[in-house]
Every structure is written in C-alpha cells, then in structure tokens.
Design a protein around this motif. Structure first.
Motif, PDB file in Angstrom:
ATOM      1  N   VAL A  82     -26.602 -21.699   7.348  1.00  0.00           N
ATOM      2  CA  VAL A  82     -25.564 -22.196   8.254  1.00  0.00           C
ATOM      3  C   VAL A  82     -24.263 -22.410   7.496  1.00  0.00           C
ATOM      4  N   ASP A  85     -22.736 -19.014   6.701  1.00  0.00           N
ATOM      5  CA  ASP A  85     -22.125 -18.425   7.898  1.00  0.00           C
ATOM      6  C   ASP A  85     -20.790 -19.091   8.209  1.00  0.00           C
ATOM      7  N   ALA A  86     -20.757 -20.398   8.088  1.00  0.00           N
ATOM      8  CA  ALA A  86     -19.514 -21.117   8.384  1.00  0.00           C
ATOM      9  C   ALA A  86     -18.416 -20.729   7.396  1.00  0.00           C
ATOM     10  N   GLY A  91     -20.852 -16.638  13.102  1.00  0.00           N
ATOM     11  CA  GLY A  91     -21.435 -17.594  14.020  1.00  0.00           C
ATOM     12  C   GLY A  91     -20.856 -17.415  15.402  1.00  0.00           C
ATOM     13  N   HIS A 117     -11.437 -14.244  11.717  1.00  0.00           N
ATOM     14  CA  HIS A 117     -12.912 -14.340  11.724  1.00  0.00           C
ATOM     15  C   HIS A 117     -13.510 -13.146  12.463  1.00  0.00           C
ATOM     16  N   ALA A 120     -17.168 -13.364  13.762  1.00  0.00           N
ATOM     17  CA  ALA A 120     -17.543 -14.446  14.677  1.00  0.00           C
ATOM     18  C   ALA A 120     -17.666 -13.912  16.100  1.00  0.00           C
TER      19      ALA A 120
END
Length: 132
Positions: A82, A85-86, A91, A117, A120
């Motif tokens: 997580v 990914d951030a 995400g 991004h 995303a």
C-alpha cells in the motif's frame, strides 16, 4: 483475535520472556501479560508454560507460532504494498463534487492529477450534496 495479540505473542517467544518482550514492544509488562491472557482465553488454551522468569511454549503455542508469524508477515507485506502504491501514485481515487462547482474546479484538477499520476484509477461523481 487482534493483530496486537499476535505481535505480543511472537515478541514473547523471540525475547524469551514477558519482561523483555514488553520492553521491545514499548509497553508495560502487566499490559503485555494481560493481552497474552486475553489471547489464551479466546483460544481456550495456554500458550506458555511460565517457569519463573522464563517461558516455554506449550504444544498449542508451538502450533500457533508459525501461523502467527505468517499473519504478521502478510500484514507487513500489505503495509509495504500500500505504501509503495501510494508513493508511486498508483491506486484508486474516488471524488465527488456538486454540479455548481464541478465544471469550474474539476477539469483543471483532473488534468493535473492524470498527468502527475498516470497509473492511478480516477472515479469522478457529480451529484447533489445529499447523494454524495
């Protein structure tokens, strides 16, 4: 069963005792002992034979140890994934806006977000406040 219970259980095993485990975990020894007691109560078995200042795993404790380690490793992997990914801008992001501001604010923001991004997934909903 709480993750903290498993963390404390593994800490007692790795440290070889409750006092050392409490120090490693940054909690008071009575608090750690209480949490281990709750775990034992929930499972309906003793996990440790308390031998003065030393502890030894019971048969149930031996059975729980690899499973507890596996759960804790999976939790750490989830945290890492997580976070990765951030940091990478991956995400899913869902936003909602009311019709009076959506046309004025969102186009510029969405364009910049998509540019910054590209990996995303963006979901935009325009609706009334009560529905959002």
């Amino acid at each position: 069963m709480e993750i903290r219970h498993l963390e404390y259980f593994v800490a007692v095993v790795d440290a070889g005792g409750f006092s050392a485990a409490a120090t490693r975990c940054g909690v008071a020894q009575p608090s750690l002992s209480q949490q281990i007691g709750k775990l034992e109560q929930e499972l309906g078995v003793r996990l440790f034979d308390r031998l003065g200042r030393q502890v030894a795993l019971t048969v149930a404790g031996e059975a729980l140890l690899p499973r507890a380690r596996s759960v804790l490793e999976a939790m750490q992997l989830a945290r890492t994934c997580v976070a990765d990914d951030a940091l990478a801008g991956r995400g899913r992001l869902a936003i909602g806006a009311i019709p009076t501001i959506a046309p004025m604010v969102l186009p510029r923001w969405i364009k910049r977000f998509v540019k910054d991004h590209p990996e995303a997934e963006l979901h935009v909903t325009e609706n009334l406040t009560a529905s959002l």
